[in-house]
Design a protein around this motif. Structure first.
Motif, mmCIF file in Angstrom:
data_model
loop_
_atom_site.group_PDB
_atom_site.id
_atom_site.type_symbol
_atom_site.label_atom_id
_atom_site.label_comp_id
_atom_site.label_asym_id
_atom_site.label_seq_id
_atom_site.Cartn_x
_atom_site.Cartn_y
_atom_site.Cartn_z
ATOM 1 N N SER A 136 10.588 16.393 7.991
ATOM 2 C CA SER A 136 9.318 15.702 8.261
ATOM 3 C C SER A 136 9.424 14.887 9.540
ATOM 4 C CB SER A 136 8.958 14.799 7.082
ATOM 5 O OG SER A 136 9.893 13.743 6.964
ATOM 6 N N LYS A 202 2.854 16.065 0.124
ATOM 7 C CA LYS A 202 2.034 16.464 1.262
ATOM 8 C C LYS A 202 2.647 15.944 2.559
ATOM 9 C CE LYS A 202 -1.803 14.615 -0.247
ATOM 10 N NZ LYS A 202 -3.237 14.261 -0.341
ATOM 11 N N THR A 204 2.638 17.305 7.065
ATOM 12 C CA THR A 204 2.266 18.328 8.042
ATOM 13 C C THR A 204 3.377 19.380 8.164
ATOM 14 O OG1 THR A 204 0.968 16.726 9.312
ATOM 15 C CG2 THR A 204 1.623 18.750 10.439
ATOM 16 N N ASP A 244 -1.717 25.897 5.583
ATOM 17 C CA ASP A 244 -3.046 26.065 6.184
ATOM 18 C C ASP A 244 -3.225 27.457 6.761
ATOM 19 O OD1 ASP A 244 -4.255 23.672 5.637
ATOM 20 O OD2 ASP A 244 -3.450 22.660 7.400
ATOM 21 N N SER A 248 -2.076 25.324 11.246
ATOM 22 C CA SER A 248 -1.857 23.994 11.814
ATOM 23 C C SER A 248 -0.889 23.170 10.976
ATOM 24 C CB SER A 248 -3.184 23.244 11.927
ATOM 25 O OG SER A 248 -3.709 22.977 10.627
ATOM 26 N N ALA A 250 -1.688 20.967 8.802
ATOM 27 C CA ALA A 250 -2.198 19.627 8.490
ATOM 28 C C ALA A 250 -2.444 19.433 7.009
ATOM 29 C CB ALA A 250 -3.476 19.365 9.277
ATOM 30 N N ASP A 252 -0.850 21.097 4.503
ATOM 31 C CA ASP A 252 0.251 21.688 3.744
ATOM 32 C C ASP A 252 0.699 20.777 2.604
ATOM 33 O OD1 ASP A 252 0.164 23.696 5.576
ATOM 34 O OD2 ASP A 252 2.299 23.648 6.081
#
Length: 596
Positions: A136, A202, A204, A244, A248, A250, A252
């Motif tokens: 991350s 969650k 990105t 996504d 992207s 965003a 995920d």
């Protein structure tokens, strides 16, 4: 005048009508040969040289080739240096390390070890790494959810149940440890525990490298999130993984089993990893990849284990959901390293030098490993395993063995007192640096090194007749059979050769055949007066004949003949009077010869 009566000398005649193959023992039959070069069973019972070998045409003819692996799919696949070629087409975007490879076929996929990479041979855009790692770089959010990732309505967290509950109301009971999610039912007027709860994580791009039901190790969870510490450093199954559609990342998220009272976040780096074990040998059986390891595991521990991937999924080795498709791992009680592995008659077999492990069953809950003490694969001869007509052949410590599912039996008595090793001290790969074998039609080919003079020898075993043939000093690194032809990589020339291809005349072929001792069984000073050899020689082929008398070590010429037309004739050879002798025949040329 009277003359004395002379008795006519007794004469006998013996016929040798069939060729008995290679036999390097001290006493052998008259139709066997103590030594030979480049003979074959093509025209049995007649003696004949093997067919000329062809040379495979590389995609790039210029430059130095470095073949690192060979396998047959719908077409020939090979690794040259750091590049994989499929039917001479270079697969781009898949860079490999420069070293020997294990190539394993699983459906349309080709698995490349030890690089832990894969490619779909029907869709070359589907390729990459078996392992995956994600870290991350922003905020990570944790919240309670259902198995499909949908979020729960607001839940009350308390040690006592809420007053005046409504139907389907949620309550997190904190009086127990771990906490329990419950839901109120008006029908029974009771709080019913939800047996399994899930957490949505969650961030990105968190699902960019993973799929649903992957087994993923999660690490880096904030220590202040006490309820999530059971996940820290452990492998969790991803019950859902959403990426996504616009790529992207965003939106995920992933879903794992867990319990959480309230939405939580962290900014520390979270790491997700999907790992494949370190494996000595890898095979495919019953839509799973199987492997074995004796030595250091990924976590640094010492293991002696057999593994199986998830059913139909070679990327996952740590999925344990209680399903028939789960991964599998089991420890072995036998000592010593694994020396080879192969799938035979639907069963995975794992060899050590003095035993084999056979895996029975069709799903993890009934997998059983049967251990049989027997002649196993010699260390270094892991590539000597090959199947011919449903029977398994391999190099053991004492010789070549055949295994039909019961017990191995040795078939290499023809090698005499010469031992062949599976280990090459000049190669660093101790498990696969020695005897190498392949099979095609009814024939088993094995390349191995003599412990007497350290020379490499390529032998052929004809399973239909049970006869051995020595070809030459070729050292092969890999074999594979494709479209009825046997390919191998020549260690000395770095070429891919075709072992039994006669249409490509690229090789200057010489052959020889040397008998055992003849005349030892003749009593009372009798001797061999004449040898008649019947043969067919094509135009351009020359055959020379030599005799060695009384083990002198000197070969004396006994004649030569060159083919002018394709016809059959008999050549007489008259040995000198001696106690015993040996006969040697050598040949060379563009034509062929058959000795009847």
């Amino acid at each position: 005048m009277k003359f004395s009566t002379l008795n006519e000398a007794y004469q006998s005649r013996e016929m040798v009508e069939s060729f008995g193959g290679y036999n390097h023992n001290l006493r052998i039959a008259e139709n066997e040969f103590y030594d030979m070069t480049n003979l074959s069973p093509d025209y049995l019972p007649a003696i004949s040289p093997r067919k000329r070998r062809g040379t495979y045409a590389y995609a790039v003819n210029a430059g130095v080739h470095n073949p690192n692996g060979l396998i047959a799919k719908d077409a020939l696949c090979y690794v040259d240096g750091i590049t994989l070629y499929i039917n001479n087409y270079a697969v781009t975007g898949l860079t490999l390390t420069n070293g020997p490879k294990q190539l394993i076929s699983m459906g349309a996929y080709l698995i490349i070890m030890p690089d832990k990479k894969y490619v779909n041979t029907k869709d070359l855009t589907d390729k990459g790494d078996i392992e995956a790692t994600w870290k991350s770089s922003g905020t990570v959010t944790y919240e309670l959810c259902r198995v499909d990732g949908s979020e729960y309505e607001e839940a009350t967290a308390s040690a006592t149940e809420p007053s005046n509950p409504s139907h389907m109301m949620l309550w997190i009971d904190t009086s127990q440890n771990p906490h329990v999610l419950k839901q109120y039912s008006e029908t029974t007027a009771m709080w019913v525990s939800i047996a399994t709860t899930y957490i949505k994580i969650k961030a990105t791009g968190i699902a960019s490298a993973f799929s649903q039901y992957d087994g993923v190790k999660i690490s880096g969870i904030d220590p202040e999130l006490e309820q999530l510490q059971d996940l820290e450093g452990q492998v969790s199954a991803l019950w859902d993984a959403y990426h996504d559609e616009d790529n992207s990342g965003a939106g995920d998220y992933i879903v794992v089993i867990g319990m959480l009272d309230s939405v939580s976040t962290q900014t520390d780096t979270l790491t997700l990893e999907r790992k494949m074990p370190n494996l000595d040998f890898v095979i495919e059986s019953e839509n799973r990849l199987w492997g074995c390891r004796y030595g250091t595991a990924l976590d640094g521990s010492i293991v002696n284990e057999i593994y199986a991937s998830k059913l139909g999924d070679f990327k996952n080795w740590d999925v344990f959901m209680g399903l028939s498709s789960d991964s599998y791992v089991a420890s072995c009680g036998t000592d010593g390293p694994f020396t080879g592995a192969i799938a035979h008659l639907g069963y995975p077999l794992f060899f050590k030098e003095d035993c084999l492990h056979k895996v029975y069953g069709n799903f993890p809950s009934n997998f059983q490993i049967q251990t049989t003490a027997c002649k196993g694969v010699q260390k270094g001869a892991g590539k000597s395993l090959a199947i011919v007509n449903e029977r398994l052949y391999y190099k053991s410590r004492n010789g070549v063995c055949v295994y039909d599912g019961s017990l191995p039996a040795e078939i290499s008595s023809a090698f005499g007192d010469i031992h062949y090793t599976g280990v090459d001290s000049n190669n660093t790969d101790a498990l696969r640096n020695g005897a190498v074998a392949g099979s095609n039609k009814n024939r088993y080919y094995i390349s191995m090194k003599s412990e007497v003079d350290n020379t490499w020898n390529l032998f052929l075993y004809d399973t239909a007749t049970g006869l051995w043939f020595r070809e030459d000093n070729t050292r092969a690194d890999d074999f594979c059979s494709c479209d009825g032809k046997l390919y191998f990589t020549d260690h000395d020339t770095s070429q891919i050769r075709i072992a039994d291809e006669g249409s490509v005349q690229t090789e200057v072929l010489s052959w020889s055949a040397e008998t055992g001792v003849l005349g030892m069984g003749i009593p009372d000073k009798e001797y061999v007066s004449r040898i008649l050899i019947r043969m067919t020689i094509s135009t351009g082929h020359t055959v020379n004949f030599y005799l060695e008398y009384d083990s002198s070590g000197t070969w004396e010429s006994a004649g030569q003949i060159t083919g002018t037309t394709m016809r059959s004739f008999v050549l007489p050879i008259r040995p000198k009077r001696c106690d015993h002798f040996r006969l040697k025949m050598t040949g060379s040329g563009a034509g062929n010869v058959k000795i009847h």
